[in-house]
Structure formats: structure tokens, C-alpha cells
Design a protein around this motif. Structure first.
Motif, PDB file in Angstrom:
ATOM      1  N   VAL A  88      22.458  53.723  24.387  1.00  0.00           N
ATOM      2  CA  VAL A  88      22.271  54.234  25.749  1.00  0.00           C
ATOM      3  C   VAL A  88      22.533  53.163  26.799  1.00  0.00           C
ATOM      4  CG1 VAL A  88      20.603  55.993  25.022  1.00  0.00           C
ATOM      5  CG2 VAL A  88      19.785  53.776  25.811  1.00  0.00           C
ATOM      6  N   ARG A  89      22.915  53.659  27.970  1.00  0.00           N
ATOM      7  CA  ARG A  89      23.123  52.817  29.150  1.00  0.00           C
ATOM      8  C   ARG A  89      22.221  53.358  30.252  1.00  0.00           C
ATOM      9  NH1 ARG A  89      29.414  51.405  29.358  1.00  0.00           N
ATOM     10  NH2 ARG A  89      28.604  50.447  31.234  1.00  0.00           N
ATOM     11  N   PRO A  90      21.058  52.713  30.458  1.00  0.00           N
ATOM     12  CA  PRO A  90      20.090  53.216  31.437  1.00  0.00           C
ATOM     13  C   PRO A  90      20.678  53.303  32.848  1.00  0.00           C
ATOM     14  CG  PRO A  90      19.109  51.531  30.053  1.00  0.00           C
ATOM     15  CD  PRO A  90      20.584  51.524  29.768  1.00  0.00           C
ATOM     16  N   ARG A  91      20.324  54.376  33.526  1.00  0.00           N
ATOM     17  CA  ARG A  91      20.703  54.593  34.926  1.00  0.00           C
ATOM     18  C   ARG A  91      22.197  54.427  35.168  1.00  0.00           C
ATOM     19  NH1 ARG A  91      16.003  55.033  37.759  1.00  0.00           N
ATOM     20  NH2 ARG A  91      14.185  54.035  36.854  1.00  0.00           N
ATOM     21  N   GLU A  92      23.005  54.884  34.238  1.00  0.00           N
ATOM     22  CA  GLU A  92      24.461  54.729  34.322  1.00  0.00           C
ATOM     23  C   GLU A  92      25.063  55.532  35.471  1.00  0.00           C
ATOM     24  OE1 GLU A  92      28.366  53.573  33.253  1.00  0.00           O
ATOM     25  OE2 GLU A  92      26.418  52.720  32.774  1.00  0.00           O
ATOM     26  N   ASP A  93      24.456  56.647  35.804  1.00  0.00           N
ATOM     27  CA  ASP A  93      25.016  57.521  36.828  1.00  0.00           C
ATOM     28  C   ASP A  93      23.937  57.851  37.858  1.00  0.00           C
ATOM     29  OD1 ASP A  93      27.490  59.621  37.197  1.00  0.00           O
ATOM     30  OD2 ASP A  93      25.578  60.517  37.824  1.00  0.00           O
ATOM     31  N   ALA A  94      24.293  57.732  39.144  1.00  0.00           N
ATOM     32  CA  ALA A  94      23.312  57.958  40.213  1.00  0.00           C
ATOM     33  C   ALA A  94      22.753  59.375  40.187  1.00  0.00           C
ATOM     34  CB  ALA A  94      23.948  57.668  41.576  1.00  0.00           C
ATOM     35  N   GLN A  95      23.568  60.355  39.820  1.00  0.00           N
ATOM     36  CA  GLN A  95      23.108  61.744  39.799  1.00  0.00           C
ATOM     37  C   GLN A  95      22.493  62.138  38.462  1.00  0.00           C
ATOM     38  OE1 GLN A  95      26.087  64.695  40.721  1.00  0.00           O
ATOM     39  NE2 GLN A  95      24.703  66.388  40.294  1.00  0.00           N
ATOM     40  N   TRP A  96      23.107  61.721  37.356  1.00  0.00           N
ATOM     41  CA  TRP A  96      22.726  62.232  36.040  1.00  0.00           C
ATOM     42  C   TRP A  96      21.835  61.290  35.240  1.00  0.00           C
ATOM     43  CZ3 TRP A  96      23.396  67.156  35.883  1.00  0.00           C
ATOM     44  CH2 TRP A  96      24.412  67.738  36.651  1.00  0.00           C
ATOM     45  N   PRO A 131      11.753  57.040  33.720  1.00  0.00           N
ATOM     46  CA  PRO A 131      11.177  58.388  33.749  1.00  0.00           C
ATOM     47  C   PRO A 131      11.628  59.241  34.926  1.00  0.00           C
ATOM     48  CG  PRO A 131       9.564  56.792  34.498  1.00  0.00           C
ATOM     49  CD  PRO A 131      10.753  56.014  33.995  1.00  0.00           C
ATOM     50  N   ASP A 132      12.177  58.622  35.941  1.00  0.00           N
ATOM     51  CA  ASP A 132      12.522  59.324  37.168  1.00  0.00           C
ATOM     52  C   ASP A 132      13.961  59.845  37.207  1.00  0.00           C
ATOM     53  OD1 ASP A 132      13.209  56.573  37.134  1.00  0.00           O
ATOM     54  OD2 ASP A 132      13.519  56.588  39.302  1.00  0.00           O
ATOM     55  N   VAL A 133      14.730  59.647  36.126  1.00  0.00           N
ATOM     56  CA  VAL A 133      16.111  60.123  36.102  1.00  0.00           C
ATOM     57  C   VAL A 133      16.368  60.918  34.826  1.00  0.00           C
ATOM     58  CG1 VAL A 133      16.967  58.216  37.537  1.00  0.00           C
ATOM     59  CG2 VAL A 133      17.010  57.992  35.042  1.00  0.00           C
ATOM     60  N   GLY A 134      17.412  61.725  34.849  1.00  0.00           N
ATOM     61  CA  GLY A 134      17.774  62.526  33.692  1.00  0.00           C
ATOM     62  C   GLY A 134      18.499  61.725  32.633  1.00  0.00           C
ATOM     63  N   VAL A 135      18.983  62.435  31.637  1.00  0.00           N
ATOM     64  CA  VAL A 135      19.729  61.858  30.520  1.00  0.00           C
ATOM     65  C   VAL A 135      20.975  62.716  30.342  1.00  0.00           C
ATOM     66  CG1 VAL A 135      19.664  61.276  28.057  1.00  0.00           C
ATOM     67  CG2 VAL A 135      17.570  61.121  29.433  1.00  0.00           C
ATOM     68  N   HIS A 136      22.104  62.071  30.059  1.00  0.00           N
ATOM     69  CA  HIS A 136      23.338  62.835  29.891  1.00  0.00           C
ATOM     70  C   HIS A 136      24.256  62.149  28.890  1.00  0.00           C
ATOM     71  CE1 HIS A 136      26.165  60.273  32.368  1.00  0.00           C
ATOM     72  NE2 HIS A 136      25.003  59.740  32.627  1.00  0.00           N
ATOM     73  N   ARG A 175      30.223  67.169  30.323  1.00  0.00           N
ATOM     74  CA  ARG A 175      28.999  66.387  30.508  1.00  0.00           C
ATOM     75  C   ARG A 175      27.851  67.301  30.091  1.00  0.00           C
ATOM     76  NH1 ARG A 175      27.773  62.144  34.272  1.00  0.00           N
ATOM     77  NH2 ARG A 175      29.528  62.797  35.580  1.00  0.00           N
ATOM     78  N   VAL A 176      27.017  66.817  29.188  1.00  0.00           N
ATOM     79  CA  VAL A 176      25.838  67.540  28.728  1.00  0.00           C
ATOM     80  C   VAL A 176      24.635  66.803  29.291  1.00  0.00           C
ATOM     81  CG1 VAL A 176      24.497  68.253  26.711  1.00  0.00           C
ATOM     82  CG2 VAL A 176      27.008  68.282  26.619  1.00  0.00           C
ATOM     83  N   ALA A 177      23.695  67.536  29.901  1.00  0.00           N
ATOM     84  CA  ALA A 177      22.590  66.884  30.589  1.00  0.00           C
ATOM     85  C   ALA A 177      21.241  67.497  30.249  1.00  0.00           C
ATOM     86  CB  ALA A 177      22.814  66.955  32.100  1.00  0.00           C
ATOM     87  N   TRP A 178      20.246  66.634  30.303  1.00  0.00           N
ATOM     88  CA  TRP A 178      18.840  67.014  30.259  1.00  0.00           C
ATOM     89  C   TRP A 178      18.257  66.573  31.583  1.00  0.00           C
ATOM     90  CZ3 TRP A 178      21.686  65.170  26.297  1.00  0.00           C
ATOM     91  CH2 TRP A 178      21.699  65.895  25.114  1.00  0.00           C
TER      92      TRP A 178
END
Length: 192
Positions: A88-96, A131-136, A175-178
Motif C-alpha cells: 500500500v501507498r498511504p494517502r496516494e490520492d487526495a480524493q480516494w 482513518p480519515d481517508v478511503g482505500v482504493h 478504480r475500485v474504492a472503499w
């Protein structure tokens, strides 16, 4: 108390999951190359898959595991045999949010909940650290089996676009997101 690493169904193999280390580059490269050769045979070019893929992946993983950019991964072992991994790459995308950069499980160990366990590990880690961002993640449009798996573990296909593939071509991916780490953790709880 059982953790995701030790909890298992009666027919599931005993699994140990541990954090990746720099010295795991060759092991991860071998897992990665084997997975791509099997799963991407009709997606990536045969010339690319039949090249020194393991050597190329070893170079990639040596770099990834030696750069201190916050990225991290876990390797799953079944009876001390490397069976899969996630990175994983934490906080890779500002939206996702956090990117699941790689998730691969060897064919012999598919269908026993190993992919689910690896994603559950990601969910647990991200619940604490981001905890404040999603996962994709990104998945090839033609990788129907993986897309079905991600759907079964709560992932939503939120975007489709052409992206650069490792073989040099541009291929359609989803892109698949949680929505949150908690959503990923809840969807991957259990082993079936």
C-alpha cells in the motif's frame, strides 16, 4: 483472542502474515511474476510476460522496499511457503486515499480467504494510520476474476480509464474504492 492472521475456518490453511522487509524483494518479485504470468496472460503481451519478468520485478521491488516514502506491505505464508502479498501507498490520492498498489495470491492458495485476509490487514492498518481517508486500487477491465473478488469484498468500481500498463500499452482499468478503512475492514471480516 484471534487476530486476522490466526483466525481461520476449519478447511482454511494456517496463515501467517508479516510486514515486508527490504530483504524480501526477491521473494515478492517471484510471487509477483508468477501471478502476472497466470492472471494477465490474455491482458499483457506474451513477449512481456515471457521476458525476464522476475528480474524486472526484482528491480522494481528492490527499489520499492528501499525507499522510505511511507509505503509498506505484508507477505502471507502458508506453512512457511510465501503464498501472497499486498503493498500500500498511504494517502496516494487526495480524493480516494490510500492506494492498494499490489495484491497477489498464488493460484494454489486462492479460494481459501488469503486475499481477503491480506485486504483485512490493510483495513486494520489504515484504520489506525489513515482513518480519515478511503482505500482504493486499480484493476484491469479484462481481469474479470479480480473484479468479481473486489466486488464480493465490498469494493465499488467508481471510475474507468485507460492507464499505462507495464508492457508499455494503455489499457482500460477500473478504480475500485472503499469509502473508509472501516468499510474495508467490515467487508473483509471472515474467511469465506
Amino acid at each position: 483472542m484471534q487476530t486476522p492472521d490466526t483466525h481461520r475456518a476449519a478447511d482454511a490453511p494456517a496463515v501467517r502474515i508479516r510486514a515486508m522487509q527490504a530483504e524480501d524483494a526477491s521473494t515478492v518479485a517471484a510471487l509477483h511474476a508468477a501471478s502476472w504470468r497466470r492472471a494477465y496472460r490474455e491482458i499483457l503481451t506474451h513477449a512481456y510476460l515471457d521476458s525476464d519478468l522476475e528480474g524486472e520485478r526484482r528491480s522494481v521491488w528492490t527499489t520499492k522496499l528501499s525507499v522510505a516514502d511511507g509505503s509498506l506491505g505484508w507477505i502471507a505464508f502458508v506453512q512457511d511457503v510465501p503464498a501472497g502479498f499486498v503493498f500500500v501507498r498511504p494517502r496516494e490520492d487526495a480524493q480516494w486515499g490510500t492506494l492498494v498498489d499490489n495484491l497477489h495470491v498464488q493460484a494454489a492458495y486462492q479460494g481459501h480467504g488469503l486475499g481477503r485476509r491480506l485486504l483485512h490487514t490493510v483495513g486494520g492498518w489504515t484504520a489506525v494510520h489513515t482513518p480519515d481517508v478511503g482505500v482504493h486500487l486499480w484493476v484491469f477491465a479484462d481481469n474479470v476474476a479480480a473484479r468479481g473478488f473486489y466486488q464480493r469484498v465490498g469494493g465499488r468500481e467508481v471510475e474507468r480509464t485507460d492507464r499505462a500498463a507495464a508492457d508499455g500499452r494503455w489499457l482500460p482499468e477500473y478504480r475500485v474504492a472503499w469509502s473508509s478503512p472501516d468499510a474495508l475492514t467490515a467487508a473483509t471480516r471472515g474467511l469465506s
